[in-house]
Design a protein around this motif. Structure first.
Motif, PDB file in Angstrom:
ATOM      1  N   VAL A  21      -2.064  43.840  63.405  1.00 40.61           N
ATOM      2  CA  VAL A  21      -0.791  44.143  64.066  1.00 40.61           C
ATOM      3  C   VAL A  21       0.361  43.449  63.350  1.00 40.61           C
ATOM      4  N   SER A  22       0.137  42.214  62.920  1.00 41.12           N
ATOM      5  CA  SER A  22       1.163  41.495  62.171  1.00 41.12           C
ATOM      6  C   SER A  22       1.496  42.209  60.866  1.00 41.12           C
ATOM      7  N   ALA A  23       0.464  42.745  60.203  1.00 39.18           N
ATOM      8  CA  ALA A  23       0.676  43.442  58.930  1.00 39.18           C
ATOM      9  C   ALA A  23       1.517  44.697  59.113  1.00 39.18           C
ATOM     10  N   VAL A  24       1.213  45.505  60.121  1.00 39.70           N
ATOM     11  CA  VAL A  24       1.988  46.742  60.293  1.00 39.70           C
ATOM     12  C   VAL A  24       3.400  46.435  60.805  1.00 39.70           C
ATOM     13  N   ARG A  25       3.545  45.350  61.554  1.00 38.51           N
ATOM     14  CA  ARG A  25       4.893  44.943  61.970  1.00 38.51           C
ATOM     15  C   ARG A  25       5.744  44.658  60.724  1.00 38.51           C
ATOM     16  N   GLN A  26       5.177  43.909  59.785  1.00 37.91           N
ATOM     17  CA  GLN A  26       5.886  43.612  58.542  1.00 37.91           C
ATOM     18  C   GLN A  26       6.150  44.883  57.750  1.00 37.91           C
ATOM     19  N   ALA A  27       5.172  45.782  57.709  1.00 39.76           N
ATOM     20  CA  ALA A  27       5.325  47.031  56.954  1.00 39.76           C
ATOM     21  C   ALA A  27       6.480  47.863  57.481  1.00 39.76           C
ATOM     22  N   PHE A  28       6.550  48.047  58.789  1.00 41.92           N
ATOM     23  CA  PHE A  28       7.623  48.851  59.371  1.00 41.92           C
ATOM     24  C   PHE A  28       8.984  48.185  59.162  1.00 41.92           C
ATOM     25  N   SER A  29       9.017  46.858  59.271  1.00 40.04           N
ATOM     26  CA  SER A  29      10.255  46.123  59.058  1.00 40.04           C
ATOM     27  C   SER A  29      10.746  46.295  57.625  1.00 40.04           C
ATOM     28  N   LEU A  30       9.849  46.133  56.660  1.00 44.41           N
ATOM     29  CA  LEU A  30      10.210  46.294  55.256  1.00 44.41           C
ATOM     30  C   LEU A  30      10.663  47.721  54.956  1.00 44.41           C
ATOM     31  N   PHE A  31       9.966  48.698  55.519  1.00 50.24           N
ATOM     32  CA  PHE A  31      10.307  50.095  55.258  1.00 50.24           C
ATOM     33  C   PHE A  31      11.695  50.436  55.781  1.00 50.24           C
ATOM     34  N   SER A  32      11.983  50.055  57.017  1.00 48.90           N
ATOM     35  CA  SER A  32      13.264  50.433  57.615  1.00 48.90           C
ATOM     36  C   SER A  32      14.437  49.639  57.053  1.00 48.90           C
ATOM     37  N   SER A  33      14.143  48.538  56.359  1.00 50.52           N
ATOM     38  CA  SER A  33      15.203  47.788  55.691  1.00 50.52           C
ATOM     39  C   SER A  33      15.267  48.125  54.200  1.00 50.52           C
ATOM     40  N   SER A  34      14.525  49.162  53.791  1.00 49.97           N
ATOM     41  CA  SER A  34      14.517  49.677  52.413  1.00 49.97           C
ATOM     42  C   SER A  34      14.042  48.644  51.395  1.00 49.97           C
ATOM     43  N   ARG A  35      13.196  47.724  51.829  1.00 49.73           N
ATOM     44  CA  ARG A  35      12.656  46.726  50.903  1.00 49.73           C
ATOM     45  C   ARG A  35      11.330  47.163  50.291  1.00 49.73           C
ATOM     46  N   ILE A  36      10.732  48.190  50.853  1.00 47.48           N
ATOM     47  CA  ILE A  36       9.526  48.756  50.276  1.00 47.48           C
ATOM     48  C   ILE A  36       9.796  50.230  49.998  1.00 47.48           C
ATOM     49  N   ILE A  37       9.422  50.685  48.826  1.00 50.33           N
ATOM     50  CA  ILE A  37       9.731  52.052  48.402  1.00 50.33           C
ATOM     51  C   ILE A  37       8.470  52.895  48.486  1.00 50.33           C
ATOM     52  N   GLN A  38       8.591  54.046  49.114  1.00 49.19           N
ATOM     53  CA  GLN A  38       7.457  54.962  49.176  1.00 49.19           C
ATOM     54  C   GLN A  38       7.951  56.379  48.894  1.00 49.19           C
ATOM     55  N   PRO A  39       7.735  56.861  47.680  1.00 47.80           N
ATOM     56  CA  PRO A  39       8.082  58.252  47.396  1.00 47.80           C
ATOM     57  C   PRO A  39       7.383  59.184  48.383  1.00 47.80           C
TER      58      PRO A  39
ATOM     59  N   SER B 251       3.256  53.564  47.060  1.00 45.83           N
ATOM     60  CA  SER B 251       4.331  52.699  47.552  1.00 45.83           C
ATOM     61  C   SER B 251       4.358  51.416  46.734  1.00 45.83           C
ATOM     62  N   TYR B 252       5.532  50.767  46.721  1.00 45.94           N
ATOM     63  CA  TYR B 252       5.642  49.517  45.971  1.00 45.94           C
ATOM     64  C   TYR B 252       6.785  48.665  46.507  1.00 45.94           C
ATOM     65  N   TRP B 253       6.630  47.348  46.300  1.00 47.69           N
ATOM     66  CA  TRP B 253       7.690  46.389  46.561  1.00 47.69           C
ATOM     67  C   TRP B 253       7.434  45.185  45.670  1.00 47.69           C
ATOM     68  N   ASP B 254       8.136  44.093  45.894  1.00 47.25           N
ATOM     69  CA  ASP B 254       8.065  42.952  44.989  1.00 47.25           C
ATOM     70  C   ASP B 254       6.661  42.383  44.835  1.00 47.25           C
ATOM     71  N   LYS B 255       5.815  42.522  45.871  1.00 43.09           N
ATOM     72  CA  LYS B 255       4.534  41.817  45.867  1.00 43.09           C
ATOM     73  C   LYS B 255       3.317  42.697  45.630  1.00 43.09           C
ATOM     74  N   SER B 256       3.457  44.003  45.735  1.00 42.15           N
ATOM     75  CA  SER B 256       2.268  44.845  45.584  1.00 42.15           C
ATOM     76  C   SER B 256       2.635  46.305  45.347  1.00 42.15           C
ATOM     77  N   VAL B 257       1.714  46.989  44.676  1.00 44.40           N
ATOM     78  CA  VAL B 257       1.806  48.428  44.444  1.00 44.40           C
ATOM     79  C   VAL B 257       0.503  49.038  44.947  1.00 44.40           C
ATOM     80  N   THR B 258       0.591  50.115  45.701  1.00 45.04           N
ATOM     81  CA  THR B 258      -0.626  50.781  46.182  1.00 45.04           C
ATOM     82  C   THR B 258      -0.527  52.285  45.998  1.00 45.04           C
ATOM     83  N   VAL B 259      -1.685  52.878  45.835  1.00 46.42           N
ATOM     84  CA  VAL B 259      -1.808  54.333  45.884  1.00 46.42           C
ATOM     85  C   VAL B 259      -2.995  54.640  46.792  1.00 46.42           C
ATOM     86  N   LYS B 260      -2.763  55.478  47.777  1.00 44.54           N
ATOM     87  CA  LYS B 260      -3.852  55.915  48.652  1.00 44.54           C
ATOM     88  C   LYS B 260      -4.052  57.407  48.517  1.00 44.54           C
ATOM     89  N   ILE B 261      -5.309  57.800  48.416  1.00 48.91           N
ATOM     90  CA  ILE B 261      -5.672  59.213  48.523  1.00 48.91           C
ATOM     91  C   ILE B 261      -6.446  59.363  49.823  1.00 48.91           C
TER      92      ILE B 261
END
Length: 306
Positions: A19-37, A54-64
């Protein structure tokens, strides 16, 4: 690089951590700190597939990820996938994660987070879960470990009796669940509404994770009309991918929606009755994968691959 299996992820991503992880994810996304084409959507043999970077300063991921409804007949989860985590600094792959379990955990955690925000805490009352597949199972598991619940009810077209027994819940019919639940998690592959406003309490919170095409609905118009707050994971995503948002907007029933990340960042109070519509965003996978990887490194969990 390490490989994190389903069992590894279950051990690493406890309800609190997830829950803490997704809270951070949504916060970063809505503040445009994480980019997801925008995810690339494919139809392969009639089934939905998505490629989600998706990517930001600390990590890059690709999910299929894919949704194969016929898998149920083969005893397999309908959602399958894999996540690859990279370092943004060196470009090296850090981890390969079981995307099926990661998706189930982060999706369940998002529903639970939306519930906590809707109620301003963890004391909920009665939870109703519609569906009996992998997502339903993880929704009950994460909710039971994070929220304070007085009662859990489960309904589905099949298999819900077994699922209810597994968690000490009650197997009921759909109408009973809708009439008696304070919170409802809709986790189905149905293309027609399973959340029917005529049966709902005056006060409710709904989290809907299904209906991932413009033609599909999990929530009917009457439910949308009753809601005072309509939360989404990404306004851009829901406006292109789900009938639960696109159709009520087109008909004029839904006038306004707000991203859950904005609720978090601005400390906005959620007014109930409320709905959270999620199609899943790459930011969730990114932060949840990074969190699992960091926990795995600290604890020496995972299979090293050279």
């Amino acid at each position: 690089m390490i490989v994190l299996t389903s069992n590894n992820l279950e051990e690493l991503l406890t309800p609190e951590i997830a829950v803490s992880a997704v809270r951070q994810a949504f916060s970063l996304f809505s503040s445009s700190r994480i980019i997801q084409p925008q995810r690339q959507l494919l139809t392969i043999k009639g089934n939905w597939w998505g490629i989600m970077p998706s990517y930001w300063d600390k990590s890059v991921t690709v999910k299929i990820v894919n949704v194969i409804p016929e898998n149920k007949k083969k005893g397999l989860p309908s959602v399958q996938g894999a996540v690859l985590l990279f370092s943004p600094d060196t470009g090296e792959p850090l981890a390969l994660l079981d995307g099926t379990t990661l998706t189930a955990i982060r999706t369940s955690a998002a529903s639970v987070l939306s519930t906590e925000l809707a109620f301003g805490g963890r004391n909920i009352g009665t939870l109703g879960v519609i569906g009996a597949g992998m997502e339903a199972r993880y929704h009950i598991k994460i909710a039971s470990g994070y929220l304070k619940l007085s009662r859990i009810m489960v309904t589905a077209r099949s298999s819900h009796v077994q699922l209810a027994k597994e968690f000490g819940a009650e197997a009921v019919d759909l109408e009973t669940l809708l009439k008696n639940s304070d919170v409802i998690f809709a986790t189905t592959s149905s293309s027609t509404p399973v959340v029917l406003g005529k049966f709902l309490k005056d006060d409710f919170h709904i989290s809907s994770i299904g209906a991932h095409t413009p033609e599909a609905r999990e929530i009917d118009d009457e439910t949308v009309k009753k809601a005072r707050t309509y939360l989404v994971d990404s306004l851009e995503a829901v406006s292109k991918e789900t009938g639960d948002y696109m159709q009520p907007v087109r008909s004029g029933i839904l006038k306004k929606a707000i991203e859950i990340g904005e609720i978090i960042n601005k400390g906005i109070k959620v007014e109930r009755p409320s709905i959270f519509k999620t199609v899943g965003i790459a930011a969730q996978d990114n932060i949840t994968a990074l969190t699992a990887y960091e926990e795995a490194v600290k604890r020496g969990i995972g299979i090293k691959v050279t």
